[in-house]
Design a protein around this motif. Structure first.
Motif, PDB file in Angstrom:
ATOM      1  N   SER A  29       0.812  -1.210   0.000  1.00  0.00           N
ATOM      2  CA  SER A  29       0.000   0.000   0.000  1.00  0.00           C
ATOM      3  C   SER A  29       0.847   1.262   0.000  1.00  0.00           C
ATOM      4  CB  SER A  29      -0.928  -0.007   1.224  1.00  0.00           C
ATOM      5  OG  SER A  29      -0.162  -0.077   2.415  1.00  0.00           O
ATOM      6  N   ASN A  30       2.061   1.182   0.545  1.00  0.00           N
ATOM      7  CA  ASN A  30       2.907   2.373   0.563  1.00  0.00           C
ATOM      8  C   ASN A  30       3.756   2.476  -0.702  1.00  0.00           C
ATOM      9  OD1 ASN A  30       4.850   0.440   0.917  1.00  0.00           O
ATOM     10  ND2 ASN A  30       5.366   1.012   3.025  1.00  0.00           N
ATOM     11  N   ASN A  31       3.557   1.583  -1.664  1.00  0.00           N
ATOM     12  CA  ASN A  31       4.177   1.647  -2.987  1.00  0.00           C
ATOM     13  C   ASN A  31       5.698   1.515  -2.919  1.00  0.00           C
ATOM     14  OD1 ASN A  31       3.698   1.829  -5.771  1.00  0.00           O
ATOM     15  ND2 ASN A  31       4.374   3.953  -5.820  1.00  0.00           N
ATOM     16  N   LYS A  32       6.209   0.852  -1.874  1.00  0.00           N
ATOM     17  CA  LYS A  32       7.649   0.671  -1.757  1.00  0.00           C
ATOM     18  C   LYS A  32       8.123  -0.640  -2.360  1.00  0.00           C
ATOM     19  CE  LYS A  32       8.501   3.656   2.224  1.00  0.00           C
ATOM     20  NZ  LYS A  32       9.031   3.740   3.612  1.00  0.00           N
ATOM     21  N   THR A  33       7.199  -1.555  -2.619  1.00  0.00           N
ATOM     22  CA  THR A  33       7.552  -2.843  -3.199  1.00  0.00           C
ATOM     23  C   THR A  33       7.049  -2.906  -4.635  1.00  0.00           C
ATOM     24  OG1 THR A  33       7.394  -3.915  -1.042  1.00  0.00           O
ATOM     25  CG2 THR A  33       7.363  -5.331  -2.969  1.00  0.00           C
ATOM     26  N   LEU A  34       7.926  -3.226  -5.566  1.00  0.00           N
ATOM     27  CA  LEU A  34       7.552  -3.281  -6.974  1.00  0.00           C
ATOM     28  C   LEU A  34       6.983  -4.654  -7.318  1.00  0.00           C
ATOM     29  CD1 LEU A  34      10.707  -1.578  -8.523  1.00  0.00           C
ATOM     30  CD2 LEU A  34       8.498  -0.523  -8.015  1.00  0.00           C
ATOM     31  N   PRO A  35       6.024  -4.706  -8.237  1.00  0.00           N
ATOM     32  CA  PRO A  35       5.481  -6.005  -8.657  1.00  0.00           C
ATOM     33  C   PRO A  35       6.505  -6.787  -9.470  1.00  0.00           C
ATOM     34  CG  PRO A  35       4.658  -4.259 -10.073  1.00  0.00           C
ATOM     35  CD  PRO A  35       5.422  -3.580  -8.973  1.00  0.00           C
ATOM     36  N   ILE A  36       6.276  -8.083  -9.572  1.00  0.00           N
ATOM     37  CA  ILE A  36       7.066  -8.927 -10.465  1.00  0.00           C
ATOM     38  C   ILE A  36       6.245  -9.108 -11.732  1.00  0.00           C
ATOM     39  CG2 ILE A  36       8.150 -11.184 -10.786  1.00  0.00           C
ATOM     40  CD1 ILE A  36       8.425 -11.385  -7.758  1.00  0.00           C
ATOM     41  N   LEU A  37       6.826  -8.764 -12.875  1.00  0.00           N
ATOM     42  CA  LEU A  37       6.076  -8.734 -14.124  1.00  0.00           C
ATOM     43  C   LEU A  37       6.333  -9.968 -14.978  1.00  0.00           C
ATOM     44  CD1 LEU A  37       6.635  -4.995 -15.119  1.00  0.00           C
ATOM     45  CD2 LEU A  37       4.922  -5.975 -13.611  1.00  0.00           C
ATOM     46  N   GLY A  38       5.398 -10.233 -15.887  1.00  0.00           N
ATOM     47  CA  GLY A  38       5.553 -11.343 -16.820  1.00  0.00           C
ATOM     48  C   GLY A  38       4.656 -12.509 -16.455  1.00  0.00           C
ATOM     49  N   ASN A  39       4.876 -13.628 -17.126  1.00  0.00           N
ATOM     50  CA  ASN A  39       4.067 -14.814 -16.857  1.00  0.00           C
ATOM     51  C   ASN A  39       4.591 -15.553 -15.633  1.00  0.00           C
ATOM     52  OD1 ASN A  39       6.414 -15.485 -18.350  1.00  0.00           O
ATOM     53  ND2 ASN A  39       5.536 -17.459 -18.884  1.00  0.00           N
ATOM     54  N   TRP A  40       3.729 -16.344 -15.001  1.00  0.00           N
ATOM     55  CA  TRP A  40       4.120 -17.119 -13.831  1.00  0.00           C
ATOM     56  C   TRP A  40       3.238 -18.354 -13.743  1.00  0.00           C
ATOM     57  CZ3 TRP A  40       0.401 -17.658  -9.908  1.00  0.00           C
ATOM     58  CH2 TRP A  40      -0.698 -16.786  -9.989  1.00  0.00           C
ATOM     59  N   HIS A  41       3.711 -19.315 -12.998  1.00  0.00           N
ATOM     60  CA  HIS A  41       2.884 -20.482 -12.733  1.00  0.00           C
ATOM     61  C   HIS A  41       3.191 -21.024 -11.354  1.00  0.00           C
ATOM     62  CE1 HIS A  41       6.517 -22.351 -14.459  1.00  0.00           C
ATOM     63  NE2 HIS A  41       6.242 -23.393 -13.698  1.00  0.00           N
ATOM     64  N   ILE A  42       2.283 -21.858 -10.851  1.00  0.00           N
ATOM     65  CA  ILE A  42       2.422 -22.425  -9.520  1.00  0.00           C
ATOM     66  C   ILE A  42       2.755 -23.903  -9.635  1.00  0.00           C
ATOM     67  CG2 ILE A  42       1.238 -22.947  -7.357  1.00  0.00           C
ATOM     68  CD1 ILE A  42      -0.436 -20.432  -7.808  1.00  0.00           C
ATOM     69  N   ASN A  43       3.781 -24.325  -8.945  1.00  0.00           N
ATOM     70  CA  ASN A  43       4.154 -25.733  -8.889  1.00  0.00           C
ATOM     71  C   ASN A  43       3.767 -26.321  -7.544  1.00  0.00           C
ATOM     72  OD1 ASN A  43       5.276 -25.899 -11.424  1.00  0.00           O
ATOM     73  ND2 ASN A  43       7.369 -25.567 -10.745  1.00  0.00           N
ATOM     74  N   GLU A  44       3.157 -27.499  -7.585  1.00  0.00           N
ATOM     75  CA  GLU A  44       2.890 -28.249  -6.360  1.00  0.00           C
ATOM     76  C   GLU A  44       4.032 -29.238  -6.163  1.00  0.00           C
ATOM     77  OE1 GLU A  44      -0.404 -31.316  -4.417  1.00  0.00           O
ATOM     78  OE2 GLU A  44      -0.683 -30.488  -6.426  1.00  0.00           O
ATOM     79  N   ILE A  45       4.575 -29.283  -4.959  1.00  0.00           N
ATOM     80  CA  ILE A  45       5.659 -30.206  -4.656  1.00  0.00           C
ATOM     81  C   ILE A  45       5.050 -31.531  -4.223  1.00  0.00           C
ATOM     82  CG2 ILE A  45       7.738 -30.603  -3.281  1.00  0.00           C
ATOM     83  CD1 ILE A  45       7.907 -27.577  -2.869  1.00  0.00           C
ATOM     84  N   ALA A  77      24.366 -11.417 -12.192  1.00  0.00           N
ATOM     85  CA  ALA A  77      23.693 -12.043 -11.054  1.00  0.00           C
ATOM     86  C   ALA A  77      23.941 -11.225  -9.795  1.00  0.00           C
ATOM     87  CB  ALA A  77      24.198 -13.467 -10.870  1.00  0.00           C
ATOM     88  N   GLY A  78      22.890 -10.980  -9.047  1.00  0.00           N
ATOM     89  CA  GLY A  78      23.007 -10.196  -7.822  1.00  0.00           C
ATOM     90  C   GLY A  78      23.009  -8.699  -8.037  1.00  0.00           C
ATOM     91  N   LYS A  79      22.861  -8.259  -9.285  1.00  0.00           N
ATOM     92  CA  LYS A  79      22.843  -6.832  -9.608  1.00  0.00           C
ATOM     93  C   LYS A  79      21.435  -6.396 -10.017  1.00  0.00           C
ATOM     94  CE  LYS A  79      27.459  -6.545  -9.581  1.00  0.00           C
ATOM     95  NZ  LYS A  79      28.242  -5.723  -8.636  1.00  0.00           N
ATOM     96  N   VAL A  80      21.142  -5.144  -9.785  1.00  0.00           N
ATOM     97  CA  VAL A  80      19.958  -4.495 -10.358  1.00  0.00           C
ATOM     98  C   VAL A  80      20.404  -3.850 -11.654  1.00  0.00           C
ATOM     99  CG1 VAL A  80      18.265  -2.647 -10.051  1.00  0.00           C
ATOM    100  CG2 VAL A  80      18.943  -4.076  -8.093  1.00  0.00           C
ATOM    101  N   TYR A  81      19.630  -4.040 -12.723  1.00  0.00           N
ATOM    102  CA  TYR A  81      20.040  -3.405 -13.977  1.00  0.00           C
ATOM    103  C   TYR A  81      18.850  -2.980 -14.815  1.00  0.00           C
ATOM    104  CZ  TYR A  81      19.436  -7.905 -16.546  1.00  0.00           C
ATOM    105  OH  TYR A  81      18.941  -9.060 -17.120  1.00  0.00           O
ATOM    106  N   GLN A 189      17.814  -8.493  -8.762  1.00  0.00           N
ATOM    107  CA  GLN A 189      18.989  -9.321  -8.510  1.00  0.00           C
ATOM    108  C   GLN A 189      18.778 -10.791  -8.880  1.00  0.00           C
ATOM    109  OE1 GLN A 189      17.567  -7.109  -6.442  1.00  0.00           O
ATOM    110  NE2 GLN A 189      19.087  -5.990  -5.212  1.00  0.00           N
ATOM    111  N   LYS A 190      17.537 -11.211  -8.991  1.00  0.00           N
ATOM    112  CA  LYS A 190      17.227 -12.602  -9.319  1.00  0.00           C
ATOM    113  C   LYS A 190      16.826 -12.789 -10.778  1.00  0.00           C
ATOM    114  CE  LYS A 190      15.802 -13.821  -4.621  1.00  0.00           C
ATOM    115  NZ  LYS A 190      14.710 -14.383  -3.785  1.00  0.00           N
TER     116      LYS A 190
END
Length: 217
Positions: A29-45, A77-81, A189-190
């Motif tokens: 709500s405070n807009n400090k966390t950015l969304p993760i964009l693109g496609n995604w899926h859920i895996n059940e272990i 890896a580990g960098k923001v770009y 970074q990921k």
């Protein structure tokens, strides 16, 4: 062993526009966390009660920068770009994009965990030597921060369209024979896309510069 439960399709818009889609409501709500964009899926272990959410991630790559140094996925890896696509002889939006990217560079060039990756769409013309001259002409002195990348053209097209989810292709009907968007793509970074901005618009780049520290923190 993991079993895929669902696939969420990409939300893409026209090739000349900038897409922006949120995979889940990760924005606070405070807009400090950015969304993760693109496609995604859920895996059940299997055999366990937990689930994994698998997000879109930039794929493997290997290009050469203006110093003839190999830059690959491990290098960042580990960098923001911020990534973008251009070519030095571009007669349309590229000069505007580079003027705006220079603002980003000047603000974050001394940040050790930040990079810029600018991929040329015309590697036959834009050799490492030419890119080094180009970087110097526009005022880029720190080649440890801003990498101008060249390599196999098809690989550049591929990573632009499949990893960064932006427009990057040959089109003889376009000025310069190449079609690309003005997108500045913010990657964490990921290797997850956290923002897409119109690099031809000052207000969009202002927003990018406000968002970068959110990831660096």
């Amino acid at each position: 062993m993991k079993k895929s439960l669902s696939i969420i399709p990409l939300f893409l818009i026209s090739v000349l526009s900038i897409w922006a889609c949120s995979t889940k409501d990760y924005e606070s709500s405070n807009n400090k966390t950015l969304p993760i964009l693109g496609n995604w899926h859920i895996n059940e272990i299997e055999g366990q009660s937990g689930q994994d959410t698998v997000f879109h991630e930039i794929g493997d790559f290997k290009f050469i920068n203006q110093e003839k140094k190999e830059i690959n996925k491990q290098s960042v890896a580990g960098k923001v770009y911020v990534a973008d696509f251009f070519f030095t002889s571009c007669p349309t939006i590229c000069p505007i994009m580079k003027t705006q990217m220079l603002r980003v560079y000047e603000k974050f060039k001394d940040e050790p965990d930040f990079l810029i990756l600018s991929h040329t769409l015309d590697p036959e013309h834009d050799t490492a030597e030419l890119l080094k001259d180009y970087a110097a002409k526009i005022g880029v002195e720190n080649d440890q921060t801003w990498h101008f990348l060249t390599g196999d053209q098809e690989k550049i097209f591929e990573i632009g369209q499949t990893s960064y989810l932006t427009t990057a292709m040959e089109d003889k009907n376009e000025p310069g024979g190449l079609l690309h968007s003005g997108a500045f793509v913010l990657v964490d970074q990921k290797g997850h896309i956290r923002g897409v901005y119109d690099g031809t618009k000052e207000d969009q780049v202002n927003r990018l510069m406000k968002d970068i520290p959110k990831l660096l923190e």
